[in-house]
Design an enzyme around this catalytic site. Structure first.
Site, mmCIF file in Angstrom:
data_model
loop_
_atom_site.group_PDB
_atom_site.id
_atom_site.type_symbol
_atom_site.label_atom_id
_atom_site.label_comp_id
_atom_site.label_asym_id
_atom_site.label_seq_id
_atom_site.Cartn_x
_atom_site.Cartn_y
_atom_site.Cartn_z
ATOM 1 N N CYS A 1 0.770 -1.224 -0.056
ATOM 2 C CA CYS A 1 0.166 -0.053 -0.089
ATOM 3 C C CYS A 1 0.851 1.229 -0.096
ATOM 4 O O CYS A 1 0.608 2.109 -1.195
ATOM 5 C CB CYS A 1 -0.973 -0.025 1.236
ATOM 6 N N HIS B 1 -2.663 6.338 4.577
ATOM 7 C CA HIS B 1 -1.776 5.580 4.836
ATOM 8 C C HIS B 1 -0.284 6.345 4.212
ATOM 9 O O HIS B 1 0.653 5.533 3.816
ATOM 10 C CB HIS B 1 -2.018 4.308 4.028
#
Length: 578
Positions: free
Chosen positions: A74, A135
């Site tokens: 990610c 994130h």
């Protein structure tokens, strides 16, 4: 001769006329799924999961068959997506076991000197919003500096998770730093046992140790326990939070209503900004474990909880398309749909698999350069501007979104740094026959695991693997204690590299050899030459995902209330909303 001349003139005129059809400063909607496999979507060959809205995008737009993430996990993939640059250029490629940001309160993140596409379009007068997963870090040193925050990277509005979904957000099954947590528990038990033995020895007068020493030792054991348990033992409290702009608004998250909260904010942003150009990044929480799914979709699919979550994700995409249709925005709006990387094959909870399917492609999330971890769905939809039903079988990258949307929005791609993405509009509209990428490089952390060479003249796509994860015999799974395959340590190195020709062998099932491929040595030599040229363009930068930059720190920890007693809940949704 004259006929050929006038035919060329006619083609040029038609191309010029078509290029005039692009509206100036169109709305841009970017939808990025989380951990979605390329084999999980109907338009990419899945016949058992229902994704009618994503299939509509492909049917009425342009579908890319070789769309590639810059990383198979990610954080680095998203950094590359937002900046148009390989994550190693911004320090968002790890040099340690941790490949992603592990803590909301870690000091690492997307550096403030990186220029995102949102920052450029914001300067062009766009309303810019991000709803969903970030994130990429929050703060550097203190709770309020927000140096990595979305609002410091060009977004006017942010609502969502500053980190990512974790199993800890929905269950008691720990996901982050399993090995470290187990190690701390072991040392705590051993120290406690030693303390007990010292105390018993003192009581029965076997050990002539002063009580002061035993008391000091007990205090040290207690402080050690508090020091690690305050972070590892409170994962859900520190990491599973929602923020609105700079404020934490739900801590810890109530997953049963998060989907509706995210959708409410997404539709509200479009509604509020429909009178001006907007850039909207819908960073979906689906389909990352623990797969929070509303009651309306539980049990609907043929593939358990994961399938239910995929179908709910498609429903969310449909809701976004509905509001664009309803507000008359479709002809002025480019919509893009992709996944940040491939499906997480090893995701599970006890005996239940929580990961998706990468189709015919080998590997998955966290597996370096294997195709299954980096080849993702990629669809562009813009009625009246992009041809309907077009399929492009050319290598493209998530990094290409950067120059594409920047130039559509009237901005200029930065010239003070290397931009690895290429403007896709000429390819999407059929004005050029081939991708702008001759070489693409595939990193695992800061190590280059593979590289591909696209020979446009022949149409061949060569891919060389320099190192690969070590799989269990007879499986595509790593034997490790961590949640994903590592980038370092127990790797299989290849010299000469594993070589595949992807146009003939997309599954990477049959590595070539000098005896089976006459041009083996020439191809490998050219790829190695390109990797050396690429490495010359890299400059040292501070590492954002390694060491102290990726550990829990109480000072930057987002908190609603008085730290450490952080607790709040988002306003409840009306019963019939959405």
């Amino acid at each position: 001769m004259y006929i050929n001349y006038w035919l060329r003139v006619l083609v040029l005129c038609l191309s010029f006329q078509t290029s005039l059809e692009i509206p100036t400063k169109p709305n841009i909607v970017l939808i990025l799924a989380d951990d979605l496999g390329i084999g999980d979507v109907g338009c990419y060959g899945n016949t058992t999961l229902r994704t009618p809205n994503i299939d509509r995008l492909a049917r009425e737009g342009v579908r890319l068959t070789q769309h590639l993430a810059a990383a198979s996990v990610c954080t680095p993939s998203r950094a590359a997506f937002l900046t148009g640059r390989y994550p190693i250029r911004s320090g968002m490629a790890s040099e340690t076991e941790a490949q992603v940001l592990l803590w909301t309160a870690a000091s690492g993140g997307l550096p403030p000197n990186e220029t995102t596409f949102a920052k450029i379009l914001q300067r062009q007068g766009y309303a810019t919003g991000l709803v969903g997963k970030w994130h990429l870090g929050v703060s550097c040193e203190t709770r309020g500096d927000h140096c990595h925050h979305p609002l410091n990277h060009g977004f006017d509005y942010f609502y969502g998770m500053p980190l990512t979904l974790l199993l800890d957000c929905g269950t008691r099954h720990s996901q982050i730093c399993r090995a470290q947590r187990a190690e701390h528990w072991f040392y705590t038990r051993m120290l406690s046992l030693l303390l007990l033995l010292l105390t018993l020895g003192k009581l029965v007068r076997i050990l002539p140790i002063p009580w002061k020493v035993i008391t000091c030792f007990a205090v040290c054991v207690l402080l050690y326990f508090i020091s690690w348990y305050s972070s590892y033992g409170c994962l859900r409290h520190w990491n599973c939070i929602l923020m609105r702009n700079h404020q934490a608004c739900e801590q810890s998250m109530a997953l049963e209503r998060t989907t509706h909260l995210i959708l409410r904010e997404a539709l509200s942003f479009i509604e509020r900004n429909k009178q001006r150009p907007f850039l909207f990044f819908l960073s979906l929480l689906q389909v990352h474990a623990p797969l929070p799914t509303t009651d309306n979709f539980l049990g609907r699919s043929r593939h358990g909880l994961y399938g239910d979550n995929v179908e709910e994700m498609d429903w969310i995409v449909g809701k976004v398309l509905d509001i664009l249709d309803r507000e008359g925005l479709t002809k002025d709006t480019l919509v893009y749909f992709a996944s940040d990387h491939g499906a997480f094959l090893e995701a599970s909870l006890e005996d239940t698999l929580l990961g998706g399917w990468n189709g015919i492609y080998k590997g998955g999330k966290g597996m370096g350069g294997w195709e299954g971890g980096i080849r993702v769905p990629g669809i562009f939809w813009w009625p009246g501007v992009l041809p309907a039903g077009r399929v492009i079988d050319e290598p493209t990258s998530l990094m290409d979104v950067y120059p594409t949307v920047v130039q559509l929005g009237g901005g200029q791609v930065p010239r003070d740094r290397v931009i690895d993405g290429r403007d896709l509009m000429p390819l999407l509209r059929g004005h050029v026959p081939h991708s702008g990428h001759e070489f693409l490089f595939h990193y695992c952390g800061s190590r280059m695991h593979a590289a591909r060479w696209y020979q446009r003249e022949s149409g061949q796509i060569w891919k060389a693997h320099f190192e690969t994860p070590t799989f269990l015999e007879g499986s595509v799974s790593c034997y490790v204690d961590s949640a994903m395959c590592p980038c370092y340590g127990s790797m299989t190195r290849h010299d000469p590299p594993l070589l595949f020709e992807l146009s003939a062998d997309p599954s990477e099932a049959k590595p070539l050899s000098p005896s089976s491929e006459p041009s083996f040595h020439a191809v490998v030599s050219r790829i190695k030459e390109a990797t050396q040229e690429h490495r010359k363009t890299l400059t040292p930068v501070p590492q954002q995902l390694s060491g102290s930059s990726n550990t829990w720190n109480p000072w930057p920890q987002p908190c609603c209330g008085t730290f450490p007693f952080c607790s709040c809940q988002e306003s409840p949704l009306p019963h019939a909303e959405l």
